[in-house]
Design an enzyme around this catalytic site. Structure first.
Site, PDB file in Angstrom:
ATOM      1  N   ASP A 106       0.848  -1.183   0.000  1.00 19.80           N
ATOM      2  CA  ASP A 106       0.000   0.000   0.000  1.00 19.80           C
ATOM      3  C   ASP A 106       0.893   1.246   0.000  1.00 19.80           C
ATOM      4  OD1 ASP A 106      -2.965   1.019   0.581  1.00 19.80           O
ATOM      5  OD2 ASP A 106      -1.732   1.968   2.108  1.00 19.80           O
ATOM      6  N   HIS A 288      -7.301  -6.278  -1.032  1.00 25.30           N
ATOM      7  CA  HIS A 288      -6.232  -5.301  -0.841  1.00 25.30           C
ATOM      8  C   HIS A 288      -5.221  -5.709   0.215  1.00 25.30           C
ATOM      9  CE1 HIS A 288      -4.290  -1.415  -0.765  1.00 25.30           C
ATOM     10  NE2 HIS A 288      -4.499  -1.311   0.535  1.00 25.30           N
TER      11      HIS A 288
END
Length: 313
Positions: A106, A288
Site C-alpha cells: 500500500d 487489498h
C-alpha cells in the site's frame, strides 16, 4: 499480540524516533526491510517476519513516522517522500548497511518506489504489494484525481478538507478498522460522499474479517493512541511528492517483484515494465490486504523471488 512478534525498540533516525521490530539478528548482512501501508502497523507483517528470519534474513520492520509509538511531527510537510525515504536511509545507516531489499504494501510500496528513485544506491531489490509504480505524469496527482474522481474521492478529500476524516475515524477507531479490514467484500453501487467516512460510520461491516479479534485489537490500540492524522499526512504530501520527483530519473533498474490482489480495488499498472523493466508480476486471489489475506502464499512468493535472486550469478 497473538503471534510471536518481536519486541520493539525505538531508534533515532533522521530527526525522529522510529518504533522498530527486528528478527533474525543472527543473519546480519542479509537485510530485508518491511514497510507497512495505511492505516496499518508493523504487525501487518506478522506472518512474514518469522518465515523470513528462518530463511536467513535480517528482518527489520519499522512503524514509520506517524504510526505506533514512532514520532508524529506536527508539520504536514515532514511526511513527504523526502522525509519518509530519509527515515529508511537513516535506518540502514543505524544498522551499518549500504543497501537492503525493501518490501512495501500500500503506501509502504509508494514509499519504497520513491526511496528507490531518490536513493537508488541504497536499494538492491524492491517488492511491492498492491500499489504499483506510479507514473508521474504532467499534472499533479491530487489535481488529476480531483478532475477524474471528484472532491469526495478520499485522496482529494484528505487534502482539501484537512482534519475532517481524521476526526470521524477517531470517533470510533474500532468500528472504522473493523469495517475496513474485510475480505470478500461484495460489489456495491457507489454512494454519495466520501466512501471511507461512510464506511467508518456503517453499523454493519461488509464481507468477512481479514483478521482475528485479538489481531485487530493490536491495530485498534495503536491508532487509539497515535490517532490517524500522521498517516493521513502522507496523503497530504502527494502533490509535494510530485514536485520533489520532477528531476529524478523515473526508471527503476533494480530487480523487482510486484504482487497484486486480483480483487484489490487498486488499479494495476498497464505500463509497469516501461518504468520497472526488471519486474516479475504475480497475482493472488485476494483483495487489498494481501499479506494478511493470503499470508502463506505471499510469504512463499517473496521467499521464492529472494531465493532466485540469491542463486543468480
Amino acid at each position: 499480540m497473538t503471534i510471536d512478534f518481536p519486541e520493539p525498540t525505538r531508534i533515532p533516525v533522521n530527526g525522529v524516533h522510529l518504533e522498530v521490530f527486528e528478527a533474525g539478528r543472527q543473519n546480519v548482512g542479509n537485510p530485508v526491510v518491511l514497510c507497512h501501508g495505511w492505516p496499518e502497523h508493523a504487525y501487518s507483517w506478522r506472518y512474514q517476519v518469522p518465515a523470513l528470519a528462518a530463511a536467513g534474513y535480517h528482518v527489520i520492520v519499522p512503524n514509520q513516522r506517524g504510526y505506533g509509538t514512532s514520532s508524529r511531527p506536527t508539520d504536514v510537510t515532514e511526511y513527504d517522500i523526502a522525509h519518509l525515504s530519509g527515515d529508511l536511509v537513516a535506518l540502514l545507516d543505524h544498522y551499518g548497511y549500504a543497501d537492503a531489499t525493501f518490501v512495501g504494501h500500500d503506501w509502504g510500496a509508494f514509499v519504497v518506489w520513491g526511496l528507490t528513485l531518490l536513493h537508488p544506491d541504497r536499494v538492491n531489490g524492491v517488492v511491492a504489494l498492491s500499489v504499483p509504480y506510479q507514473e508521474r505524469g504532467e499534472t499533479p496527482w491530487i489535481e488529476a484525481m480531483a478532475a477524474a474522481l471528484g472532491d469526495d474521492f478520499y485522496f482529494v478529500h484528505f487534502n482539501r478538507r484537512p482534519g475532517v476524516a481524521d476526526a470521524v475515524f477517531e470517533q470510533d477507531t474500532f468500528r472504522f478498522l473493523r469495517n475496513l479490514y474485510r475480505r470478500n467484500v461484495p460489489l456495491a453501487a457507489p454512494q454519495p460522499g466520501n466512501a471511507l467516512i461512510n464506511l467508518a460510520r456503517a453499523q454493519t461491516p461488509p464481507g468477512e474479517p481479514v483478521m482475528s479479534d485479538s489481531d485487530l485489537a493490536v491495530f485498534v490500540s495503536a491508532f487509539e493512541s497515535a490517532g490517524f492524522t500522521g498517516g493521513i499526512n502522507w496523503y497530504r504530501n502527494l502533490d509535494r511528492n510530485w514536485r520533489l520527483l520532477a528531476d529524478v530519473d523515473p526508471i527503476i533498474r533494480q530487480p523487482a517483484l510486484m504482487i497484486y490482489g486480483d480483487r484489490d480495488p487498486v488499479a494495476k499498472a498497464e505500463r509497469l515494465t516501461e518504468f520497472v523493466p526488471n519486474v516479475e508480476v504475480v497475482s493472488l486471489d485476494c483483495g487489498h490486504w494481501i499479506q494478511q489475506e493470503k499470508p502463506q502464499e505471499t510469504t512463499e512468493v517473496i521467499l521464492r523471488w529472494l531465493d532466485q535472486r540469491s542463486s543468480t550469478p
